[in-house]
Design a protein around this motif. Structure first.
Motif, mmCIF file in Angstrom:
data_model
loop_
_atom_site.group_PDB
_atom_site.id
_atom_site.type_symbol
_atom_site.label_atom_id
_atom_site.label_comp_id
_atom_site.label_asym_id
_atom_site.label_seq_id
_atom_site.Cartn_x
_atom_site.Cartn_y
_atom_site.Cartn_z
ATOM 1 N N ARG A 154 51.702 42.096 62.749
ATOM 2 C CA ARG A 154 52.984 42.026 63.434
ATOM 3 C C ARG A 154 53.142 40.781 64.300
ATOM 4 O O ARG A 154 54.266 40.361 64.571
ATOM 5 C CB ARG A 154 53.170 43.282 64.304
ATOM 6 C CG ARG A 154 53.321 44.554 63.493
ATOM 7 C CD ARG A 154 54.644 44.567 62.743
ATOM 8 N NE ARG A 154 54.703 45.687 61.822
ATOM 9 C CZ ARG A 154 54.518 45.600 60.514
ATOM 10 N NH1 ARG A 154 54.266 44.415 59.968
ATOM 11 N NH2 ARG A 154 54.587 46.650 59.741
ATOM 12 N N GLU A 196 61.189 48.957 66.449
ATOM 13 C CA GLU A 196 61.798 47.688 66.844
ATOM 14 C C GLU A 196 62.934 47.347 65.885
ATOM 15 O O GLU A 196 62.719 47.243 64.681
ATOM 16 C CB GLU A 196 60.745 46.577 66.825
ATOM 17 C CG GLU A 196 61.264 45.232 67.295
ATOM 18 C CD GLU A 196 60.225 44.126 67.165
ATOM 19 O OE1 GLU A 196 60.551 42.973 67.526
ATOM 20 O OE2 GLU A 196 59.102 44.395 66.681
ATOM 21 N N GLY A 198 65.082 44.497 66.071
ATOM 22 C CA GLY A 198 64.965 43.093 65.734
ATOM 23 C C GLY A 198 66.199 42.245 65.973
ATOM 24 O O GLY A 198 66.116 41.019 65.944
ATOM 25 N N GLU A 222 61.051 47.031 62.324
ATOM 26 C CA GLU A 222 59.639 47.370 62.149
ATOM 27 C C GLU A 222 59.420 48.734 62.797
ATOM 28 O O GLU A 222 59.729 48.920 63.975
ATOM 29 C CB GLU A 222 58.722 46.340 62.812
ATOM 30 C CG GLU A 222 58.893 44.919 62.327
ATOM 31 C CD GLU A 222 58.288 44.681 60.952
ATOM 32 O OE1 GLU A 222 57.727 45.636 60.372
ATOM 33 O OE2 GLU A 222 58.371 43.538 60.457
ATOM 34 N N GLY A 225 56.679 48.236 65.596
ATOM 35 C CA GLY A 225 57.000 46.917 66.117
ATOM 36 C C GLY A 225 56.414 46.655 67.493
ATOM 37 O O GLY A 225 55.589 47.412 68.020
ATOM 38 N N ASP A 230 62.972 43.917 71.858
ATOM 39 C CA ASP A 230 64.377 44.312 71.743
ATOM 40 C C ASP A 230 65.081 44.271 73.101
ATOM 41 O O ASP A 230 66.269 43.925 73.176
ATOM 42 C CB ASP A 230 64.491 45.717 71.145
ATOM 43 C CG ASP A 230 64.433 45.720 69.626
ATOM 44 O OD1 ASP A 230 64.608 44.661 69.012
ATOM 45 O OD2 ASP A 230 64.204 46.804 69.044
#
Length: 344
Positions: A154, A196, A198, A222, A225, A230
């Protein structure tokens, strides 16, 4: 009748559209996003003679199945299963399958006023509270990978793809080395993965019933994530909206006012997020640096459909990225680390 409406008519019973209150008589409006990394056509599916969509469909412009649509379908399906009854604030997956040579992604529509820049300007703090509540209401993701594997997948992977494919100049090499030094301690930190999105910004934000935030367009999502990204992204969007930066083209001034210096207005929201998510203050700076370096790297990955190869970025694309606002935010952050508001 277009491809999407034909598919819905032929497979109405199998898709159980009655459960989603989708009427039989439908029409559509086609949108063609113009930002450079977009690869899809969007269809808003509306009841005949009604102004609000009931479904949204995405179709790749060139017909091939893209990583982003696959990611969106998997994300919204997985998130809806994380809570009994699911989430009203994100779409539900209706279908993701091939039809007449095209992959079709179809999901439910969310309706309400957009949380667009004028609405943010009218009450910035209320908008930030909506985002804070929505982000901290999302479920935590179980840690299924060892920490170092999660870090590599990640965090390290998009930055390594950027470093290996972009024609870095000397200054950029130094900035990237500094970035790696700052974020490496995260490898040893017990950060809990989060859902997440994004891209928590306009036009992906909708106010539902005037009191809850709804979020659409999960192409960058994700499930496991990185926390805080965010939140940083939304607060930056709010800063841009407050200063009408999309028109004035000055992105650094509102960004600096939000996060840097003793009067940085976004810092209380960052601290609230960190407290709710149990993130130590000392981890905020590496996460903030990572947010912009990673987003910039993922812009390139989207342009190349997640298939970056060594030295593959052409000069015109490199020039475009150097003019991008997120490249500027990355550089500004690294040059003013000591001024970040939570460091005081």
């Amino acid at each position: 009748m277009n491809l999407v409406l034909d598919f819905l008519e032929r497979h109405r019973a199998r898709l159980k559209l009655d459960l989603y209150r989708v009427p039989e008589r439908l029409t559509s409006v086609m949108l063609t996003p113009r930002f450079r990394a977009s690869r899809h056509v969007v269809f808003l599916i509306l009841p005949a003679r009604k102004p609000y969509p009931v479904l949204v469909a995405k179709v790749p412009r060139l017909g091939e199945r893209s990583q982003s649509l696959t990611r969106e379908a998997a994300a919204i399906e997985a998130i809806q299963k994380m809570r009994p009854g699911g989430f009203d604030t994100i779409p539900q997956l209706i279908a993701f399958e091939d039809y007449r040579g095209y992959p079709l992604l179809i999901e439910t529509a969310l309706n309400g006023p957009l949380l667009d820049p004028p609405r943010v300007r009218r009450d910035r703090d209320a908008a930030c509270e909506l985002a804070l509540d929505w982000l901290t209401d999302l479920p935590r993701t179980p840690q299924e990978q060892p920490q170092f594997e999660w870090y590599e997948a990640r965090i390290a992977q998009p930055l390594n793809a950027f470093a290996g494919s972009f024609p870095l100049n000397v200054k950029e090499e130094q900035l990237l080395i500094h970035t790696q030094e700052l974020i490496t301690p995260l490898k040893q930190t017990a950060l809990s993965p989060v859902v997440e999105h994004g891209d928590v910004s306009h036009p992906n934000l909708i106010t539902l019933n005037m009191q809850n935030l709804g979020v659409v367009d999960w192409e960058l999502a994700e499930i496991d994530g990185i926390p805080a990204c965010d939140m940083f992204f939304f607060l930056t969007y709010a800063a841009f909206a407050q200063d009408d930066a999309r028109t004035r083209r000055d992105f650094i001034t509102p960004f600096n006012d939000a996060f840097f210096g003793p009067d940085a207005w976004a810092v209380p929201f960052v601290k609230q997020y960190a407290q709710r998510m149990q993130i130590a203050i000392e981890h905020l700076t590496p996460l903030f640096v990572l947010c912009w370096a990673r987003y910039m790297s993922r812009l390139l990955l989207r342009l190349y459909n997640d298939d970056l190869t060594p030295a593959s970025v052409e000069p015109d694309t490199a020039a475009w990225l150097r003019e991008n606002r997120y490249y500027a935010l990355w550089r500004h952050t690294l040059n003013h680390l000591d001024e970040l508001g939570w460091m005081a």
